[in-house]
Write an enzyme that holds these catalytic residues in place. Structure first.
Site, PDB file in Angstrom:
ATOM      1  NE  ARG A 229      -6.225  -2.823  -0.466  1.00 47.35           N
ATOM      2  CZ  ARG A 229      -7.261  -3.666  -0.381  1.00 47.35           C
ATOM      3  NH1 ARG A 229      -7.123  -4.864   0.136  1.00 47.35           N
ATOM      4  NH2 ARG A 229      -8.448  -3.296  -0.846  1.00 47.35           N
ATOM      5  CD  GLU A 258      -2.346  -7.813  -4.078  1.00 44.95           C
ATOM      6  OE1 GLU A 258      -3.486  -7.836  -4.567  1.00 44.95           O
ATOM      7  OE2 GLU A 258      -2.131  -7.670  -2.875  1.00 44.95           O
ATOM      8  CG  HIS A 277      -6.048  -9.527  -2.742  1.00 43.56           C
ATOM      9  ND1 HIS A 277      -5.532  -8.269  -2.933  1.00 43.56           N
ATOM     10  CD2 HIS A 277      -7.139  -9.350  -1.947  1.00 43.56           C
ATOM     11  CE1 HIS A 277      -6.281  -7.379  -2.300  1.00 43.56           C
ATOM     12  NE2 HIS A 277      -7.268  -8.020  -1.688  1.00 43.56           N
TER      13      HIS A 277
END
Ligand code: DGY
Length: 320
Positions: A229, A258, A277
Site C-alpha cells: 500500500r 491512486e 496497482h
C-alpha cells in the site's frame, strides 16, 4: 465484476450495480446502501462508519481484495456485519510482480526499453554499457513476512539471494529454516539489504513508517520495492531520497493517491519504475478473486462463515 459472478449473484438476489464514476461518490453510496443486505466493494471504495451506519439492513461486506484498510472493520463489527476478503488467491501473482520489479531494477529493463524507443541505442555490447547488478548473493530485505512476503522469499531463493526479514510476528524457527530467512529489526533490515520489498499490511502502525529517517539508513546502491500500500511510505521523503541519490532507485506499484497524478515527481524520476496497482492483475488471479468475493458474500448472507472473514484485532484496523 466478472460476468459469471454477476450472473450468479443475479440468480440469487436483486442486484444493483454501480456503473458510474469510480469510486462511487460517498453521497450516492450512502443513499443506495440504505436498503441493501450485502455490499461488494473494491480497494478504492472508502467504506467508513457513515456508509456502514447508513446500511440499515446491511449484513455482509465482501471486498474484492486482500487489503481491507478501506473498510472500517470496527464499525462493521459493532453492527454485527461480517466483513470478508480474498487472501491466498493473489499471493503468487503479487509475489511474481514484486520479483519482476526487483529484476527490472537490477537489470535496468525499463531504461533499456526507453533508450531503444528514443533511438539512443548506439553501442552494441559495450563492456561498460548498461551494466546492472547480479541478484546472486545480494540481500533481499522483506518487510512483512505474511503469505506474500513468504512467496517472495521462495522466489528470491531461486535467484540465490540472501533473505532478511522484519515482521510483526517472528516466524517459527522451522519456517525460518525452510525459507532460509533471518529475522532482523526494521533498522537493520534497511541498513543491510540491497533491495527492500514491502509486504506489510497498511495499518495505523505502518502509516508512513518508511520515512526519511529509515531511508537514510539504506545503502546508496540499494533499491526499494512496494507492491503493498502506498501510504506505508512517506512519498515526499522517498522523492527526496531518490532525487539526492541516497538510494539507487525504487519500483512502486502502489501510491499515496491512486491513480497517481502525472505531476507527481515519481512519474518523472529516471531511477523509478512505476506500475498501476497491478499486483493481483492476472487473468487467473482476478477470476479466483471474483469467485471468492461472491462466495464470501453468499455464505455471509446465508448466515454461514465466509471463506475468508476479516478478524477484528486491534492494530490492524483503520481507514486509509
Ligand atoms: C488487494 O487485493 O488488496 C490488492 O492491492 C488489489 O490488487
Amino acid at each position: 465484476m466478472h460476468g459469471f459472478a454477476v450472473r450468479e449473484l443475479k440468480r440469487r438476489y436483486d442486484v444493483e450495480i454501480h456503473a458510474g464514476k469510480i469510486p462511487m461518490p460517498k453521497k450516492l453510496l450512502i443513499s443506495r446502501i440504505r436498503d441493501k443486505d450485502g455490499l461488494i466493494c473494491y480497494p478504492y471504495d472508502k467504506i467508513d462508519s457513515d456508509v456502514i451506519n447508513a446500511g440499515n439492513k446491511l449484513k455482509a461486506i465482501s471486498t474484492f481484495s486482500v487489503g481491507y484498510n478501506h473498510i472500517d472493520v470496527n464499525a462493521a463489527s459493532e453492527r454485527g456485519i461480517v466483513v470478508s476478503y480474498t487472501p491466498e488467491v493473489l499471493t503468487r501473482a503479487t509475489a511474481d510482480l514484486s520479483m519482476a520489479l526487483v529484476l527490472s531494477l537490477f537489470r535496468r529493463i525499463n531504461e533499456g526499453y526507453e533508450i531503444i524507443r528514443k533511438n539512443e541505442w548506439k553501442t552494441i555490447f559495450g563492456p561498460y554499457e548498461f551494466l546492472g547488478t547480479d541478484l546472486y548473493g545480494k540481500t533481499l530485505g522483506i518487510f512483512g513476512m505474511g503469505r506474500i512476503g513468504k512467496a517472495v522469499a521462495r522466489r528470491a531463493s531461486g535467484f540465490e539471494m540472501k533473505i532478511l526479514y522484519h515482521s510483526r510476528k517472528r516466524l517459527s524457527s522451522l519456517e525460518e529454516k525452510k525459507l532460509d530467512a533471518r529475522y532482523v529489526s526494521l533498522d537493520e533490515l534497511f541498513r543491510r539489504s540491497d533491495v527492500i520489498s514491502i509486504h506489510a499490511p497498511y495499518t495505523p502502525k505502518t502509516h508512513e513508517i518508511v520515512n526519511l529517517k529509515l531511508l537514510k539508513k539504506m545503502k546508496k546502491a540499494s533499491f526499494l520495492v512496494n507492491t503493498s500500500r502506498g501510504k506505508i511510505i512517506n512519498e515526499k521523503d522517498l522523492i527526496v531520497a531518490l532525487k539526492k541519490k541516497m538510494i539507487a532507485g525504487a519500483a512502486l506499484d502502489v501510491f499515496q493517491d491512486e491513480p497517481i497524478d502525472i505531476s507527481n515527481s515519481l512519474t518523472k524520476l529516471k531511477n523509478v519504475i512505476i506500475t498501476p496497482h497491478i499486483g493481483s492483475a492476472t487473468v487467473e488471479t482476478r477470476r479466483e478473486m471474483a469467485e471468492i468475493t461472491i462466495k464470501n458474500l453468499i455464505l455471509s448472507l446465508g448466515g454461514k462463515r465466509p471463506v475468508y472473514q476479516v478478524k477484528v484485532e486491534s492494530g490492524r484496523l483503520g481507514l486509509s
